[in-house]
Design an enzyme around this catalytic site. Structure first.
Site, short mmCIF file in Angstrom:
data_model
loop_
_atom_site.label_atom_id
_atom_site.label_comp_id
_atom_site.label_asym_id
_atom_site.label_seq_id
_atom_site.Cartn_x
_atom_site.Cartn_y
_atom_site.Cartn_z
N GLY A 150 -1.15 -2.84 1.39
CA GLY A 150 -0.98 -3.25 0.01
C GLY A 150 -2.02 -4.27 -0.44
O GLY A 150 -2.44 -5.12 0.34
N HIS A 182 11.07 -3.37 0.95
CA HIS A 182 11.39 -3.37 -0.49
C HIS A 182 10.53 -2.30 -1.15
O HIS A 182 9.82 -1.55 -0.45
CB HIS A 182 11.16 -4.76 -1.09
CG HIS A 182 9.82 -5.36 -0.76
ND1 HIS A 182 8.63 -4.77 -1.16
CD2 HIS A 182 9.46 -6.45 -0.04
CE1 HIS A 182 7.62 -5.49 -0.73
NE2 HIS A 182 8.09 -6.51 -0.03
N HIS A 204 6.81 -1.92 -0.04
CA HIS A 204 6.63 -1.12 1.18
C HIS A 204 6.88 0.36 0.87
O HIS A 204 6.16 1.24 1.35
CB HIS A 204 7.63 -1.56 2.25
CG HIS A 204 7.53 -2.99 2.68
ND1 HIS A 204 8.48 -3.92 2.36
CD2 HIS A 204 6.58 -3.65 3.41
CE1 HIS A 204 8.15 -5.10 2.88
NE2 HIS A 204 6.99 -4.96 3.52
P1 AMP Z 1 4.59 -7.14 5.30
O1 AMP Z 1 5.87 -6.48 5.71
O2 AMP Z 1 4.76 -8.29 4.39
O3 AMP Z 1 3.67 -7.40 6.47
O4 AMP Z 1 3.82 -6.04 4.42
C1 AMP Z 1 3.55 -4.77 4.92
C2 AMP Z 1 2.62 -4.06 3.97
O5 AMP Z 1 3.26 -3.93 2.71
C3 AMP Z 1 1.31 -4.81 3.74
O6 AMP Z 1 0.24 -3.87 3.68
C4 AMP Z 1 1.55 -5.47 2.40
O7 AMP Z 1 0.35 -5.72 1.69
C5 AMP Z 1 2.38 -4.41 1.71
N1 AMP Z 1 3.13 -5.01 0.59
C6 AMP Z 1 3.99 -6.06 0.64
N2 AMP Z 1 4.43 -6.36 -0.61
C7 AMP Z 1 3.84 -5.48 -1.45
C8 AMP Z 1 3.88 -5.27 -2.85
N3 AMP Z 1 4.62 -6.04 -3.66
N4 AMP Z 1 3.13 -4.27 -3.38
C9 AMP Z 1 2.35 -3.49 -2.57
N5 AMP Z 1 2.27 -3.64 -1.24
C10 AMP Z 1 3.00 -4.61 -0.68
#
Ligand code: AMP
Length: 284
Positions: A153, A33, A36
């Site tokens: 993030g 999204h 990412h």
């Molecule tokens: P995930 O796919 O949930 O493991 O997230 C992958 C990366 O995207 C991680 O570093 C998360 O912290 C970052 N991330 C997920 N959602 C957000 C957001 N809303 N804002 C900023 N970074 C994000």
């Protein structure tokens, strides 16, 4: 370029390193999204080459969590990464990452275990072993990709703090770049798990960001007693929310704060429609 094997990634990285190019890594679990997207854009801007990993890491899920139903949208993810200008999408399967039998218990796999002080609180309390799985897979990705920069993030602030600690403690030659939380206009922090919410659930979920913004507004007016600041949250919560924690902790050490200061982060986890949501805000 969509790659599924460690060997293919290694070969490409070797080529780039020979040419003296810098490499950025954005680890994700896919279902990409705009949150990412912002990380990938940062990497593309800062680094010569960008690798986005898309891997739903089984060892960071606890028994009973949503491993099987976690959204998987690789085609769309690959297309988005291409549009943003990422060079490699690395999408291994669990067997590629963890070997033939892929026996995932720590009786059979070498784990990277972050310090207990960082994992016995906040999300680590209910998700026992979660951060062991995160540190292990991120370490593996660092060894495979050998990035100069890795982008994470602040949405997952405890994870970010733990990974910074891992890099420092294990002398891993990578610079971690923290990236701001991306929110919907409503304030809701973007998350792949928001897909589980109904429209009404999404409205109910706004309470989390609203109460965090309110705490920050109170802090900015001079209120520093975290007990009082915490109590302001309850007017935002009702039967639609099941609060797991609301805590005030130090941004580097995760120590609890009784008096809020500019180094304080307010962390929240709550269930809405039984979907576990997390959010946080830095008071600075
Ligand atoms: P995930 O796919 O949930 O493991 O997230 C992958 C990366 O995207 C991680 O570093 C998360 O912290 C970052 N991330 C997920 N959602 C957000 C957001 N809303 N804002 C900023 N970074 C994000």
């Amino acid at each position: 370029m969509l790659l599924h094997t460690i060997k293919e990634v290694r070969e490409q990285i070797k080529e780039w390193k020979k040419q003296g190019l810098t490499v950025g890594l954005v680890p994700t679990m896919g279902a990409l999204h705009n949150g990412h997207k912002s990380l990938i854009e940062k990497s593309v801007e800062k680094c010569d080459k960008t690798v986005v990993s898309v891997f739903v890491n089984p060892i960071q899920f606890c028994p009973g969590e949503d491993l099987d139903k976690y959204p998987r949208t690789l085609d769309a993810d690959n297309k988005l990464c291409d549009e943003i200008g990422a060079d490699i999408v690395f999408a291994p399967n669990p067997k590629e990452m963890y070997g033939e039998g892929h026996i995932l218990s720590n009786d059979f796999l070498t784990y990277v275990i972050p310090p207990y002080f960082y994992t016995d609180k906040l999300c680590g309390k209910s998700r026992v072993g979660h951060f062991d799985g995160v540190c292990t897979v991120v370490n593996k990705l660092f060894n495979i990709v050998q990035p100069d920069f890795a982008f994470f993030g602040k949405k997952d602030m405890q994870q970010l703090i733990i990974l910074k600690k891992m890099v420092q403690d294990l002398n891993i030659p990578v610079e971690i770049i923290p990236c701001p939380i991306v929110r919907e206009e409503s304030g809701l922090a973007l998350s792949s798990r928001n897909k589980y919410l109904t429209e009404q659930g999404k409205i109910n979920a706004l309470a989390l960001s609203k109460l965090l913004f309110n705490i920050k507004a109170c802090y900015n007016k001079g209120v520093v007693d975290t007990k009082y600041l915490g109590e302001t949250a309850y007017s935002f919560l009702n039967d639609n929310h099941s609060l797991e924690y609301l805590e005030f902790r130090d941004k580097d050490t995760l120590e609890e704060k009784t008096i809020a200061d500019d180094n304080t982060v307010v962390f929240i986890a709550a269930r809405v429609e039984n979907v576990r949501l997390i959010d946080n805000i830095e008071l600075r």
